[in-house]
Motif scaffolding. Structure first.
Motif, PDB file in Angstrom:
ATOM      1  N   LEU A 141      47.401  37.910  36.470  1.00 14.61           N
ATOM      2  CA  LEU A 141      48.698  38.357  35.936  1.00 14.61           C
ATOM      3  C   LEU A 141      49.589  37.147  35.729  1.00 14.61           C
ATOM      4  CD1 LEU A 141      50.711  40.636  35.223  1.00 14.61           C
ATOM      5  CD2 LEU A 141      51.363  40.648  37.645  1.00 14.61           C
ATOM      6  N   ALA A 142      50.096  36.976  34.498  1.00 10.08           N
ATOM      7  CA  ALA A 142      50.998  35.879  34.176  1.00 10.08           C
ATOM      8  C   ALA A 142      52.440  36.332  34.348  1.00 10.08           C
ATOM      9  CB  ALA A 142      50.765  35.407  32.745  1.00 10.08           C
ATOM     10  N   LEU A 143      53.190  35.577  35.140  1.00  9.67           N
ATOM     11  CA  LEU A 143      54.604  35.848  35.391  1.00  9.67           C
ATOM     12  C   LEU A 143      55.383  34.591  35.006  1.00  9.67           C
ATOM     13  CD1 LEU A 143      54.213  37.546  38.896  1.00  9.67           C
ATOM     14  CD2 LEU A 143      54.507  38.695  36.688  1.00  9.67           C
ATOM     15  N   GLY A 144      55.693  34.461  33.734  1.00  9.69           N
ATOM     16  CA  GLY A 144      56.369  33.252  33.268  1.00  9.69           C
ATOM     17  C   GLY A 144      55.441  32.055  33.360  1.00  9.69           C
ATOM     18  N   ASP A 145      55.869  31.046  34.099  1.00  8.69           N
ATOM     19  CA  ASP A 145      55.078  29.833  34.245  1.00  8.69           C
ATOM     20  C   ASP A 145      53.996  29.956  35.317  1.00  8.69           C
ATOM     21  OD1 ASP A 145      56.538  28.552  32.293  1.00  8.69           O
ATOM     22  OD2 ASP A 145      57.991  27.724  33.722  1.00  8.69           O
ATOM     23  N   VAL A 146      53.956  31.079  36.018  1.00  2.00           N
ATOM     24  CA  VAL A 146      53.021  31.263  37.126  1.00  2.00           C
ATOM     25  C   VAL A 146      51.984  32.326  36.761  1.00  2.00           C
ATOM     26  CG1 VAL A 146      52.779  31.955  39.546  1.00  2.00           C
ATOM     27  CG2 VAL A 146      54.767  30.604  38.815  1.00  2.00           C
ATOM     28  N   VAL A 147      50.733  32.057  37.096  1.00  2.00           N
ATOM     29  CA  VAL A 147      49.648  33.029  36.952  1.00  2.00           C
ATOM     30  C   VAL A 147      49.091  33.337  38.334  1.00  2.00           C
ATOM     31  CG1 VAL A 147      47.370  33.509  35.976  1.00  2.00           C
ATOM     32  CG2 VAL A 147      49.038  32.196  34.651  1.00  2.00           C
ATOM     33  N   VAL A 148      49.052  34.623  38.682  1.00  2.00           N
ATOM     34  CA  VAL A 148      48.540  35.069  39.971  1.00  2.00           C
ATOM     35  C   VAL A 148      47.146  35.660  39.764  1.00  2.00           C
ATOM     36  CG1 VAL A 148      48.915  36.595  41.940  1.00  2.00           C
ATOM     37  CG2 VAL A 148      50.868  35.520  40.794  1.00  2.00           C
ATOM     38  N   ALA A 149      46.219  35.333  40.652  1.00  2.00           N
ATOM     39  CA  ALA A 149      44.839  35.805  40.508  1.00  2.00           C
ATOM     40  C   ALA A 149      44.345  36.426  41.807  1.00  2.00           C
ATOM     41  CB  ALA A 149      43.918  34.659  40.112  1.00  2.00           C
ATOM     42  N   LEU A 150      43.608  37.524  41.681  1.00  2.00           N
ATOM     43  CA  LEU A 150      42.914  38.170  42.793  1.00  2.00           C
ATOM     44  C   LEU A 150      41.462  38.360  42.377  1.00  2.00           C
ATOM     45  CD1 LEU A 150      45.481  40.947  43.820  1.00  2.00           C
ATOM     46  CD2 LEU A 150      45.051  38.786  44.998  1.00  2.00           C
ATOM     47  N   GLU A 151      40.550  38.123  43.314  1.00  2.00           N
ATOM     48  CA  GLU A 151      39.127  38.240  43.015  1.00  2.00           C
ATOM     49  C   GLU A 151      38.412  38.865  44.205  1.00  2.00           C
ATOM     50  OE1 GLU A 151      35.346  35.279  41.956  1.00  2.00           O
ATOM     51  OE2 GLU A 151      37.417  34.611  41.616  1.00  2.00           O
ATOM     52  N   GLN A 152      37.496  39.775  43.908  1.00  2.00           N
ATOM     53  CA  GLN A 152      36.716  40.431  44.958  1.00  2.00           C
ATOM     54  C   GLN A 152      35.275  40.547  44.505  1.00  2.00           C
ATOM     55  OE1 GLN A 152      35.349  43.760  44.624  1.00  2.00           O
ATOM     56  NE2 GLN A 152      34.362  43.637  46.630  1.00  2.00           N
ATOM     57  N   GLY A 153      34.357  40.352  45.444  1.00  2.00           N
ATOM     58  CA  GLY A 153      32.949  40.482  45.114  1.00  2.00           C
ATOM     59  C   GLY A 153      32.152  41.033  46.276  1.00  2.00           C
ATOM     60  N   PHE A 154      31.091  41.756  45.959  1.00  2.00           N
ATOM     61  CA  PHE A 154      30.154  42.243  46.966  1.00  2.00           C
ATOM     62  C   PHE A 154      28.750  42.055  46.400  1.00  2.00           C
ATOM     63  CE2 PHE A 154      27.437  45.245  49.132  1.00  2.00           C
ATOM     64  CZ  PHE A 154      27.827  45.103  50.470  1.00  2.00           C
ATOM     65  N   ASP A 155      27.910  41.353  47.166  1.00  2.00           N
ATOM     66  CA  ASP A 155      26.575  41.025  46.683  1.00  2.00           C
ATOM     67  C   ASP A 155      25.537  41.281  47.768  1.00  2.00           C
ATOM     68  OD1 ASP A 155      26.975  39.279  43.974  1.00  2.00           O
ATOM     69  OD2 ASP A 155      28.613  38.912  45.380  1.00  2.00           O
ATOM     70  N   GLY A 156      24.355  41.615  47.320  1.00  2.00           N
ATOM     71  CA  GLY A 156      23.196  41.729  48.194  1.00  2.00           C
ATOM     72  C   GLY A 156      22.021  41.024  47.562  1.00  2.00           C
ATOM     73  N   GLN A 157      20.844  41.182  48.160  1.00  2.00           N
ATOM     74  CA  GLN A 157      19.646  40.541  47.646  1.00  2.00           C
ATOM     75  C   GLN A 157      18.696  41.578  47.086  1.00  2.00           C
ATOM     76  OE1 GLN A 157      19.191  38.255  51.464  1.00  2.00           O
ATOM     77  NE2 GLN A 157      18.817  36.540  50.080  1.00  2.00           N
ATOM     78  N   LEU A 158      17.927  41.174  46.093  1.00  2.00           N
ATOM     79  CA  LEU A 158      17.034  42.108  45.421  1.00  2.00           C
ATOM     80  C   LEU A 158      15.815  42.469  46.269  1.00  2.00           C
ATOM     81  CD1 LEU A 158      16.970  40.776  41.747  1.00  2.00           C
ATOM     82  CD2 LEU A 158      17.768  43.009  42.503  1.00  2.00           C
ATOM     83  N   ASP A 159      15.384  41.562  47.118  1.00  3.69           N
ATOM     84  CA  ASP A 159      14.161  41.798  47.857  1.00  3.69           C
ATOM     85  C   ASP A 159      14.201  41.053  49.183  1.00  3.69           C
ATOM     86  OD1 ASP A 159      13.899  39.167  47.093  1.00  3.69           O
ATOM     87  OD2 ASP A 159      12.402  39.566  45.555  1.00  3.69           O
TER      88      ASP A 159
END
Length: 505
Positions: free
Chosen positions: A212-230
């Motif tokens: 999200l851009a708020l004027g001169d500032v950009v705020v970022a949120l990131e989430q991930g969930f991973d597992g293995q195939l085998d």
């Protein structure tokens, strides 16, 4: 998520004019794009920028990008035993016998490594399918076929972007098998040491990013969930064809959260939390506790024309019985929990301990400073200076490490690069590696002058002729055998010559 064009020698982002538009949300990144090659910085201060090209909503397009570097490397040494009349006293080793292993703290990425990556993508501005192929060898030049070096399809995922959002809001999700790297010291790559200093996630799952851009500032949120195939079967013996896989490891999962902000496209601050674990009754035949590996990290990135590119990071890794954890979460390129024990925690640690890491890198272009606030185009003679360092303190249940109150590992270096003509540049890099602050005899230093040939100022190619001189302490140990293990009976090479060609498109 594909390879993009060359950024050039300038490490600049000039001050924004009053009438310039505010930074776009997609310009902020808390980690390294999965499509960026898994290699360190190129010699000579060159900084290829790998970016994503997005088509319009109705414009379906196929993109193909790649990166390749292939080196001839030779270590010079003398014969260990007495030579006969038909044998030379001087010997050549390929690859060189030096303590520069990607999964260990002593890795500097000074000696070029074979690497090829092909990125394929098809889609539009809403959805894109991505497939990435990687190899760490070339079969034509290999003396034997080593399957683990032929990674094949490394990443395969689909990117979804929510359409019709306002310009100041960006939301996307990646679903599939992909690599996430956090704590990358370089501006566009893994830095001078070719190592993410916070963590690397390998798995299949989801990764959601909101900006999200708020004027001169950009705020970022990131989430991930991973597992293995085998999971590697218990009744299959570890061998070369399977990369000497750990049959005692269980199925691994990782949840990771990241938050940060960017200011004026020059300052980025990130916070990182990663938690990996196993709860598999097949791990170690149900004889050991479940594994857990947790990482807390923070980093700051500043890229301006007047001081260059500055990166600082700190992280705290807490390990609990990680011997049964697979490669779903890598710390300092270790690959899995067993590697973390072998390279850091100690064989008698039971996989329990901590790593506290601090890292930094500074790259500055003389012409970028002189031409600030204008953007330096990288098409004249220039001088680029780089300074870089990593320190990791290890504490663990291993009695040898506990008795010393922990072991501190350090490495630091610098490189000066001169762009002389459109077709020629030269550099000198110096590295010092101290894997044990209690034993200076294990330390070593490297001096590496280079000549860099290219097709033009803003080339997508380079050929590097390099000589490296290693200066060892008396207790430096290199690896030998298959799988490679430390062998104190072998004398490492002191001189290494390499010729490597690289190209990206």
């Amino acid at each position: 998520m594909a390879l993009g064009a060359l950024a050039g020698l300038g490490l600049t982002s000039p001050a924004r004019a009053d009438d310039a538009p505010a930074p776009a949300p997609q310009d902020l990144s808390l980690g390294l794009d999965p499509g960026t090659p898994q290699v360190g910085a190129l010699p000579g201060g060159l900084t290829p920028a790998y970016g994503q090209r997005t088509a319009d909503e109705g414009d379906w397009r196929f993109d193909f990008h790649g990166f390749v570097t292939m080196p001839l490397r030779a270590g010079l040494n003398t014969r260990a035993g007495a030579a006969t009349a038909d044998q030379h006293i001087d010997v050549l080793h390929a690859p060189p016998v030096v303590p520069d292993y990607r999964d260990s703290f002593t890795y500097t990425s000074v000696i070029p490594q074979p690497y090829a990556q092909l990125n394929f993508s098809y889609g539009n501005s809403i959805v894109t399918g991505n497939v990435i192929l990687i190899a760490r060898t070339a079969t034509t030049a290999a003396t034997f076929y080593n399957p683990p070096d032929q990674s094949g399809i490394s990443d395969a995922f689909v990117t979804f972007r929510v359409p019709n959002l306002a310009r100041h809001l960006h939301l996307e999700a990646n679903v599939g098998a992909l690599t996430n790297r956090y704590g990358v010291m370089g501006e566009y790559d893994e830095g001078k040491y070719g190592t993410p200093v916070i963590a690397r996630v390998n798995g299949v799952g989801e990764n959601v990013v909101a900006k999200l851009a708020l004027g001169d500032v950009v705020v970022a949120l990131e989430q991930g969930f991973d597992g293995q195939l085998d999971r590697f079967p218990n009744d299959v013996l570890p061998a070369g064809w399977n990369g000497f896989a750990n049959a005692d490891a269980g199925s691994g999962f990782v949840n990771h959260l990241h938050a940060g902000f960017g200011y004026l496209g020059t300052l980025t601050v990130g916070l990182h939390y990663l938690d990996a674990w196993t709860q598999d009754d097949r791990a170690e035949q149900s004889t050991v506790p479940d594994a857990n590996l947790r990482v807390l990290g923070a980093d700051v990135r500043l890229t301006t024309g007047n001081i260059g590119h500055v990166y600082l990071a700190a992280s705290r890794t807490t390990a609990s019985h990680v011997g049964s954890l697979g490669r779903v979460l890598e710390i300092m390129n270790t690959g899995n929990g067993a590697g973390l024990i072998a390279n850091y925690l100690g064989a008698n640690s039971d996989g329990v301990g901590t790593l506290t890491t601090f890292a930094g890198q500074w790259d500055v272009s003389l012409m970028s400073v002189l031409e600030y606030p204008q953007i330096y185009a990288g098409d004249t003679r220039d001088l680029v200076l780089s300074l870089f360092a990593v320190q990791t303190k290890v504490t663990s249940n291993d009695p040898t490490i506990t008795a010393e109150g922990g072991v501190t590992m350090r490495k630091l270096g610098g490189e000066v690069s001169g762009s002389l003509w459109s077709w020629l540049a030269a550099s000198v890099r110096v590295d010092g590696v101290m894997p044990d602050d209690h034993d200076g005899k294990k330390s070593f230093a490297i001096v590496s002058p280079r000549l860099i040939f290219r097709s033009k100022w803003q080339a997508h190619d380079q050929v590097v002729l390099q000589y490296s001189r290693f200066m060892y302490g008396s207790d430096v140990v290199v690896r030998s055998g298959y799988p490679a293990t430390p062998d104190p009976t072998i004398h490492p090479d002191r001189d290494v010559i390499s010729l490597s060609a690289s190209m990206w498109w």
